[in-house]
Motif scaffolding. Structure first.
Motif, PDB file in Angstrom:
ATOM      1  N   HIS A 252      42.255  47.925  57.548  1.00 59.51           N
ATOM      2  CA  HIS A 252      42.420  48.715  56.179  1.00 59.51           C
ATOM      3  C   HIS A 252      43.528  47.793  54.782  1.00 59.51           C
ATOM      4  O   HIS A 252      42.397  48.188  53.947  1.00 59.51           O
ATOM      5  CB  HIS A 252      43.069  50.126  55.762  1.00 59.51           C
ATOM      6  CG  HIS A 252      43.654  51.249  54.854  1.00 59.51           C
ATOM      7  ND1 HIS A 252      42.213  51.568  53.874  1.00 59.51           N
ATOM      8  CD2 HIS A 252      44.923  50.949  53.732  1.00 59.51           C
ATOM      9  CE1 HIS A 252      42.989  52.366  53.166  1.00 59.51           C
ATOM     10  NE2 HIS A 252      44.505  51.751  52.932  1.00 59.51           N
ATOM     11  N   MET A 253      44.047  47.629  55.435  1.00 58.83           N
ATOM     12  CA  MET A 253      44.803  46.795  54.065  1.00 58.83           C
ATOM     13  C   MET A 253      44.117  45.384  53.431  1.00 58.83           C
ATOM     14  O   MET A 253      44.629  44.770  52.855  1.00 58.83           O
ATOM     15  CB  MET A 253      46.534  46.521  54.796  1.00 58.83           C
ATOM     16  CG  MET A 253      47.582  47.621  54.911  1.00 58.83           C
ATOM     17  SD  MET A 253      49.233  47.589  55.055  1.00 58.83           S
ATOM     18  CE  MET A 253      49.495  46.889  56.578  1.00 58.83           C
ATOM     19  N   GLY A 254      43.600  44.485  54.480  1.00 57.72           N
ATOM     20  CA  GLY A 254      43.283  43.363  54.599  1.00 57.72           C
ATOM     21  C   GLY A 254      41.818  43.920  53.094  1.00 57.72           C
ATOM     22  O   GLY A 254      42.327  43.337  52.870  1.00 57.72           O
ATOM     23  N   HIS A 255      41.193  44.970  53.657  1.00 57.91           N
ATOM     24  CA  HIS A 255      40.279  45.118  52.594  1.00 57.91           C
ATOM     25  C   HIS A 255      40.682  45.669  51.158  1.00 57.91           C
ATOM     26  O   HIS A 255      39.676  45.465  50.527  1.00 57.91           O
ATOM     27  CB  HIS A 255      39.390  46.721  53.271  1.00 57.91           C
ATOM     28  CG  HIS A 255      38.471  46.256  54.290  1.00 57.91           C
ATOM     29  ND1 HIS A 255      37.857  47.393  55.440  1.00 57.91           N
ATOM     30  CD2 HIS A 255      38.215  44.964  54.928  1.00 57.91           C
ATOM     31  CE1 HIS A 255      37.298  46.509  56.388  1.00 57.91           C
ATOM     32  NE2 HIS A 255      36.699  45.721  55.496  1.00 57.91           N
ATOM     33  N   ILE A 256      41.552  46.047  51.320  1.00 56.32           N
ATOM     34  CA  ILE A 256      42.880  46.293  50.048  1.00 56.32           C
ATOM     35  C   ILE A 256      42.883  45.003  49.058  1.00 56.32           C
ATOM     36  O   ILE A 256      42.553  44.707  47.818  1.00 56.32           O
ATOM     37  CB  ILE A 256      43.506  47.345  50.189  1.00 56.32           C
ATOM     38  CG1 ILE A 256      43.312  48.480  50.720  1.00 56.32           C
ATOM     39  CG2 ILE A 256      44.597  47.546  48.694  1.00 56.32           C
ATOM     40  CD1 ILE A 256      42.556  49.798  49.639  1.00 56.32           C
ATOM     41  N   MET A 257      43.301  44.228  50.259  1.00 57.48           N
ATOM     42  CA  MET A 257      43.455  42.746  49.488  1.00 57.48           C
ATOM     43  C   MET A 257      42.334  42.302  49.000  1.00 57.48           C
ATOM     44  O   MET A 257      42.316  41.786  47.876  1.00 57.48           O
ATOM     45  CB  MET A 257      44.876  42.252  50.920  1.00 57.48           C
ATOM     46  CG  MET A 257      45.326  42.518  51.228  1.00 57.48           C
ATOM     47  SD  MET A 257      45.929  41.396  52.600  1.00 57.48           S
ATOM     48  CE  MET A 257      46.755  42.910  53.545  1.00 57.48           C
ATOM     49  N   VAL A 258      41.537  42.824  49.761  1.00 55.80           N
ATOM     50  CA  VAL A 258      40.228  41.744  49.235  1.00 55.80           C
ATOM     51  C   VAL A 258      39.348  42.316  48.231  1.00 55.80           C
ATOM     52  O   VAL A 258      39.784  42.340  46.566  1.00 55.80           O
ATOM     53  CB  VAL A 258      38.693  41.982  50.599  1.00 55.80           C
ATOM     54  CG1 VAL A 258      37.465  41.382  49.955  1.00 55.80           C
ATOM     55  CG2 VAL A 258      38.899  41.450  51.683  1.00 55.80           C
ATOM     56  N   LEU A 259      40.229  43.911  47.956  1.00 56.47           N
ATOM     57  CA  LEU A 259      39.111  44.399  46.748  1.00 56.47           C
ATOM     58  C   LEU A 259      40.376  44.320  45.182  1.00 56.47           C
ATOM     59  O   LEU A 259      39.710  44.218  44.129  1.00 56.47           O
ATOM     60  CB  LEU A 259      39.414  46.293  46.961  1.00 56.47           C
ATOM     61  CG  LEU A 259      38.302  46.201  47.828  1.00 56.47           C
ATOM     62  CD1 LEU A 259      38.396  47.970  47.683  1.00 56.47           C
ATOM     63  CD2 LEU A 259      36.706  46.578  46.746  1.00 56.47           C
ATOM     64  N   ASP A 260      41.748  43.429  45.662  1.00 60.51           N
ATOM     65  CA  ASP A 260      42.488  43.775  44.733  1.00 60.51           C
ATOM     66  C   ASP A 260      42.247  42.002  44.269  1.00 60.51           C
ATOM     67  O   ASP A 260      42.263  42.016  43.248  1.00 60.51           O
ATOM     68  CB  ASP A 260      44.205  43.169  45.299  1.00 60.51           C
ATOM     69  CG  ASP A 260      44.894  44.535  45.176  1.00 60.51           C
ATOM     70  OD1 ASP A 260      44.274  44.980  45.084  1.00 60.51           O
ATOM     71  OD2 ASP A 260      45.944  44.618  46.482  1.00 60.51           O
ATOM     72  N   SER A 261      42.260  41.050  44.578  1.00 60.11           N
ATOM     73  CA  SER A 261      41.441  39.364  44.607  1.00 60.11           C
ATOM     74  C   SER A 261      40.083  40.354  44.077  1.00 60.11           C
ATOM     75  O   SER A 261      40.180  39.036  42.226  1.00 60.11           O
ATOM     76  CB  SER A 261      41.855  39.282  46.098  1.00 60.11           C
ATOM     77  OG  SER A 261      40.544  37.500  45.693  1.00 60.11           O
ATOM     78  N   MET A 262      39.019  40.458  44.379  1.00 54.98           N
ATOM     79  CA  MET A 262      37.576  40.693  43.335  1.00 54.98           C
ATOM     80  C   MET A 262      38.151  41.622  42.088  1.00 54.98           C
ATOM     81  O   MET A 262      37.410  40.754  41.516  1.00 54.98           O
ATOM     82  CB  MET A 262      36.908  41.659  44.325  1.00 54.98           C
ATOM     83  CG  MET A 262      36.546  40.637  45.292  1.00 54.98           C
ATOM     84  SD  MET A 262      35.452  41.731  46.776  1.00 54.98           S
ATOM     85  CE  MET A 262      34.419  43.308  45.409  1.00 54.98           C
ATOM     86  N   THR A 263      38.396  42.313  41.719  1.00 56.18           N
ATOM     87  CA  THR A 263      38.944  43.585  40.668  1.00 56.18           C
ATOM     88  C   THR A 263      40.153  42.665  40.039  1.00 56.18           C
ATOM     89  O   THR A 263      40.093  43.436  38.595  1.00 56.18           O
ATOM     90  CB  THR A 263      39.061  44.692  40.401  1.00 56.18           C
ATOM     91  OG1 THR A 263      40.288  44.507  41.930  1.00 56.18           O
ATOM     92  CG2 THR A 263      37.668  45.402  41.675  1.00 56.18           C
ATOM     93  N   GLN A 264      40.542  42.402  40.433  1.00 54.11           N
ATOM     94  CA  GLN A 264      42.126  41.804  39.633  1.00 54.11           C
ATOM     95  C   GLN A 264      43.322  42.635  39.248  1.00 54.11           C
ATOM     96  O   GLN A 264      43.486  42.682  38.153  1.00 54.11           O
ATOM     97  CB  GLN A 264      41.960  40.774  38.866  1.00 54.11           C
ATOM     98  CG  GLN A 264      41.162  39.736  39.029  1.00 54.11           C
ATOM     99  CD  GLN A 264      40.737  38.405  37.847  1.00 54.11           C
ATOM    100  OE1 GLN A 264      41.140  39.057  36.464  1.00 54.11           O
ATOM    101  NE2 GLN A 264      39.349  37.595  38.091  1.00 54.11           N
ATOM    102  N   ARG A 265      43.485  43.376  40.163  1.00 54.13           N
ATOM    103  CA  ARG A 265      44.115  44.664  40.443  1.00 54.13           C
ATOM    104  C   ARG A 265      45.047  44.910  41.532  1.00 54.13           C
ATOM    105  O   ARG A 265      44.941  43.803  41.854  1.00 54.13           O
ATOM    106  CB  ARG A 265      43.349  46.401  40.367  1.00 54.13           C
ATOM    107  CG  ARG A 265      42.525  46.182  39.124  1.00 54.13           C
ATOM    108  CD  ARG A 265      41.220  47.445  39.041  1.00 54.13           C
ATOM    109  NE  ARG A 265      41.581  48.047  37.605  1.00 54.13           N
ATOM    110  CZ  ARG A 265      40.290  47.501  37.272  1.00 54.13           C
ATOM    111  NH1 ARG A 265      39.736  46.478  37.924  1.00 54.13           N
ATOM    112  NH2 ARG A 265      39.769  48.048  36.054  1.00 54.13           N
TER     113      ARG A 265
END
Length: 424
Positions: A252-265
């Motif tokens: 779950h945290m890994g996926h959040i990291m990916v989304l952080d990187s993609m969306t720059q949030r």
């Protein structure tokens, strides 16, 4: 559809809504991406697939509500619990699975409460870019063998026709992505899937028998605790399934990291890791109460986000809505379920690879120096253990390769000195 005017390269950012027609197509694309895995889990366990479809839709909307519609994530059936649930189904039936699922969801809720009290600043310290980048690569590439198997294997035997369909699906998706402008490029995954499906029909590898037998309208076969069956405690199910929640938390945290990187949030801060954990946990609890398997965020849909640059949470909400509606329409569910695995495999080549590429992007953007021995060692261990499929098995408890590589990466980052003795 708007032009790319956002700093993060998004065509539609997280809070933006697409036009109705475009939104429907984009939402269907996300539903197709998650459908195969979401219905495969209940099939492997012996649960009605329509329940899993309903659970994924309701769970995703619940997650969105609890995260204030700030995170573009889709939740589908979790594979991490499959082996345990298969054993529980054979021994005690679904009541045991339900209690185990609810217990694993409660673990998320408890962890979310702890994080809300003590904060999540520790995340950046234990998960710096040198750990996050390789973990994201592992999340994508650990699924590579699944994509290859779907593309090539027919009843555990190599099938050239299957592989041809997979490659054709991949090529058509690439053509729509690279040689078309505007909306066709945005729904390239769905268009590629349709092309692969049509070729499969021509080659005679689509089984329409389930579509013919399916009813147009049918209620999902809900298995509601305290109502469908007489209550009985299953402590072994609770003790077996609850710890697996810690495994899916790392994913779950890994996926959040990916989304952080993609969306720059920074979703760990806003809406907060406690809210994302709470949303995931409540989704699994709901799934347990209606008869579905535990849920988790889906890499397949993150791959779609990365490909299309459409990060709109409303598109994913639409996919969840379609999942709920289709769980009641037997013919449509059966038609989607009839999509051959090589078509899914061909699409997965691209989706899973895109996730891995985002991990490389994290390393490049943060200018990670692999001339430093410490960085080389941390990345090497994470990549080989994660992609190689090494796992820790203690009794019926299993720590997956993704979770194991994540934990080892965090420990190495904590223990290893900034400079090796030979570099001082």
């Amino acid at each position: 559809m708007k032009n790319q005017t956002h700093a993060n390269g998004a065509i539609l950012d997280v809070d933006e809504k697409p036009k109705l027609g475009e939104g429907i197509a984009l939402s269907l694309q996300h539903m197709f991406a998650m459908f195969g895995s979401t219905v495969l889990v209940p099939i492997l366990i012996g649960i009605n697939p329509s329940i899993a479809l309903m659970a994924s839709g309701v769970g995703t909307l619940t997650h969105m509500l609890l995260t204030h519609f700030k995170i573009p994530a889709y939740l589908g059936s979790s594979f991490a619990f499959v082996a345990t649930m298969q054993a529980l189904m054979k021994a005690d039936g679904y009541p045991a699975v339900a209690q185990g699922a609810i217990a694993s969801g409660l673990v998320y809720v408890i962890v979310a409460f702890i994080i809300s009290k003590f904060g999540s600043d520790w995340v950046n310290k234990v998960l710096p870019p040198i750990v996050v980048g390789p973990i994201v690569i592992v999340i994508g590439l650990s699924l590579a063998s699944t994509a290859a198997s779907d593309a090539m294997m027919n009843n555990n035997k190599y099938d050239l026709t299957y592989f041809a369909v997979a490659i054709f699906t991949l090529i058509m998706t690439l053509i729509f992505q690279m040689y078309f402008k505007g909306f066709p490029s945005l729904i390239s995954i769905m268009l590629g899937l349709i092309c692969g499906y049509l070729l499969s029909c021509v080659l005679g590898i689509v089984d329409f028998s389930t579509v013919e037998k399916a009813k147009w309208f049918s209620l999902p076969a809900f298995q509601v605790p305290f109502v469908t069956y007489k209550f009985k405690w299953y402590p072994e199910a609770i003790l077996t399934m609850a710890p697996i929640a810690f495994v899916t938390m790392t994913e779950h945290m890994g996926h959040i990291m990916v989304l952080d990187s993609m969306t720059q949030r920074n979703f760990f801060k806003d809406p907060g890791l406690h809210r994302t954990m709470l949303g995931d946990g409540m989704s699994t609890i709901i799934a347990g109460f209606i008869g579905g398997p535990p849920t988790t965020s889906y890499g397949e849909n993150i791959g779609v986000l990365a490909m299309t640059k459409v990060y709109s949470v409303w598109v994913l909400a639409g996919a969840a809505g379609f999942a709920i509606v289709f769980s009641f329409i037997g013919k449509i569910s059966a038609l989607i379920e009839s999509i051959p695995m090589p078509v899914i495999g061909g699409i997965s080549f691209l989706l899973f690879g895109t996730i891995a590429s985002n991990g490389l992007m994290i390393l490049v953007d943060n200018k990670i120096d692999f001339g430093e021995k410490r960085n080389m060692l941390i990345a090497s261990v994470i990549l080989v253990i994660g992609i190689g499929g090494a796992y820790l098995q203690i009794g019926s408890f299993q720590l997956t390769s993704v979770a194991l590589s994540t934990i080892l990466g965090m420990l190495m980052n904590w223990i290893l000195p900034e400079k090796a003795a030979s570099e001082k």
